[in-house]
Design a protein around this motif. Structure first.
Motif, mmCIF file in Angstrom:
data_model
loop_
_atom_site.group_PDB
_atom_site.id
_atom_site.type_symbol
_atom_site.label_atom_id
_atom_site.label_comp_id
_atom_site.label_asym_id
_atom_site.label_seq_id
_atom_site.Cartn_x
_atom_site.Cartn_y
_atom_site.Cartn_z
ATOM 1 N N GLN A 55 53.618 -15.106 96.271
ATOM 2 C CA GLN A 55 54.154 -15.911 95.773
ATOM 3 C C GLN A 55 54.178 -15.598 94.357
ATOM 4 O OE1 GLN A 55 52.832 -20.134 96.710
ATOM 5 N NE2 GLN A 55 53.250 -20.691 94.308
ATOM 6 N N PRO A 59 51.175 -20.856 90.742
ATOM 7 C CA PRO A 59 50.290 -20.666 91.715
ATOM 8 C C PRO A 59 49.254 -21.910 92.102
ATOM 9 C CG PRO A 59 49.520 -19.590 89.785
ATOM 10 C CD PRO A 59 50.756 -20.086 89.536
ATOM 11 N N ASP A 62 50.539 -24.219 96.587
ATOM 12 C CA ASP A 62 50.463 -23.076 97.510
ATOM 13 C C ASP A 62 51.859 -23.328 98.598
ATOM 14 O OD1 ASP A 62 49.962 -21.132 99.463
ATOM 15 O OD2 ASP A 62 48.149 -22.213 100.170
ATOM 16 N N ARG A 65 51.424 -21.911 102.225
ATOM 17 C CA ARG A 65 50.350 -22.415 103.133
ATOM 18 C C ARG A 65 50.608 -22.594 104.785
ATOM 19 N NH1 ARG A 65 50.941 -28.752 101.068
ATOM 20 N NH2 ARG A 65 53.376 -28.979 101.770
ATOM 21 N N ARG A 74 49.050 -15.197 95.516
ATOM 22 C CA ARG A 74 49.677 -15.931 94.407
ATOM 23 C C ARG A 74 49.673 -15.360 93.164
ATOM 24 N NH1 ARG A 74 47.642 -21.997 95.670
ATOM 25 N NH2 ARG A 74 45.978 -20.471 96.696
#
Length: 264
Positions: A55, A59, A62, A65, A74
């Motif tokens: 990602q 950050p 999430d 997830r 992240r």
């Protein structure tokens, strides 16, 4: 415009300007957006498989997830991140990622083309890319045009139109596979006004599909002319020795002579 709606817009314009997008996401309007984005990402990333996912940006939230990929990272400029790095120079090996998620990163990057080039570099062939961005052709885009002189997030960003983003992705070899929009309500800063206009979310998907304040786009990296050559595990490593047809004929002839003339 009725007085009560005019007052709502005036109160919204006098709201305190946020110094970062993450700070703005903590406001009622930011929470309104985050709830819809989280629901979308949760449903999409669950259907992507592989070994590595990343990602890029924000950050603190999430968005991976619900992803089934075991290794998830992240990346951001600061905060609690797995990797602190510049999004325009990602420290990942080429063709090492199966999934890349970019939530509202291109609008605030100095060189969004370079971010996409880096994403294309680290993605494996047939890897997935999911982008969320603010739609300039919406009520949110109109609000940005009115508020951009005041500064503050997210109105200080450079909103990218969906057709332009698709063109950039096509030039990099991506194939668009899906997407949708959300946040059809006007960008009010107060919860009560967001609740009063909540009916526009369902109506927007049906009657104003391209007018959402936020768009999502899903793309796959294609490599033209690529053919994966896999080993043939079913083929035995060493073929069994076999006689040639001529040798077989000689053996059969000798057996026939012995049967016909056993005393010879």
């Amino acid at each position: 415009m009725p007085d009560k709606y005019q007052n709502a817009f005036e109160q919204d314009s006098m709201a305190q300007m946020c110094t970062s997008l993450d700070e703005w996401l903590a406001t009622p309007l930011g929470q309104h957006l985050l709830a819809r984005e989280s629901a979308y990402f949760d449903s999409v990333v669950a259907n992507v498989f592989g070994f590595n996912a990343v990602q890029i940006g924000h950050p603190e939230f999430d968005l991976l997830r619900n992803c089934r990929i075991p290794q998830r990272y992240r990346v951001g400029y600061d905060g609690t991140v797995a990797l602190r790095a510049d999004v325009e120079l990602l420290p990942f090996a080429s063709q090492s990622m199966d999934l890349v998620v970019i939530p509202h990163t291109l609008e605030f990057a100095a060189h969004p083309h370079q971010v996409l080039r880096e994403v294309e570099r680290i993605l494996m062939p047939e890897g997935h890319l999911i982008i969320s961005g603010f739609n300039p052709r919406s009520l949110w885009g109109a609000s940005r045009w009115l508020k951009q002189r005041e500064g503050g997030f997210p109105w200080c960003g450079r909103f990218i139109t969906l057709p332009r983003l698709k063109d950039w992705l096509s030039l990099l070899g991506f194939e668009t596979q899906g997407g949708r929009m959300c946040c059809y309500t006007p960008p009010f800063s107060q919860t009560k006004w967001l609740q009063r206009f909540a009916f526009m979310e369902a109506a927007g998907d049906r009657w104003w599909a391209m007018g959402g304040g936020v768009y999502f786009i899903e793309a796959v990296k294609r490599v033209q002319g690529m053919r994966l050559i896999m080993p043939n595990w079913r083929e035995p490593a060493v073929k069994s020795a076999a006689l040639t047809p001529a040798a077989r004929n000689v053996v059969n002839l000798n057996q026939y002579r012995k049967l016909k003339h056993p005393n010879e």
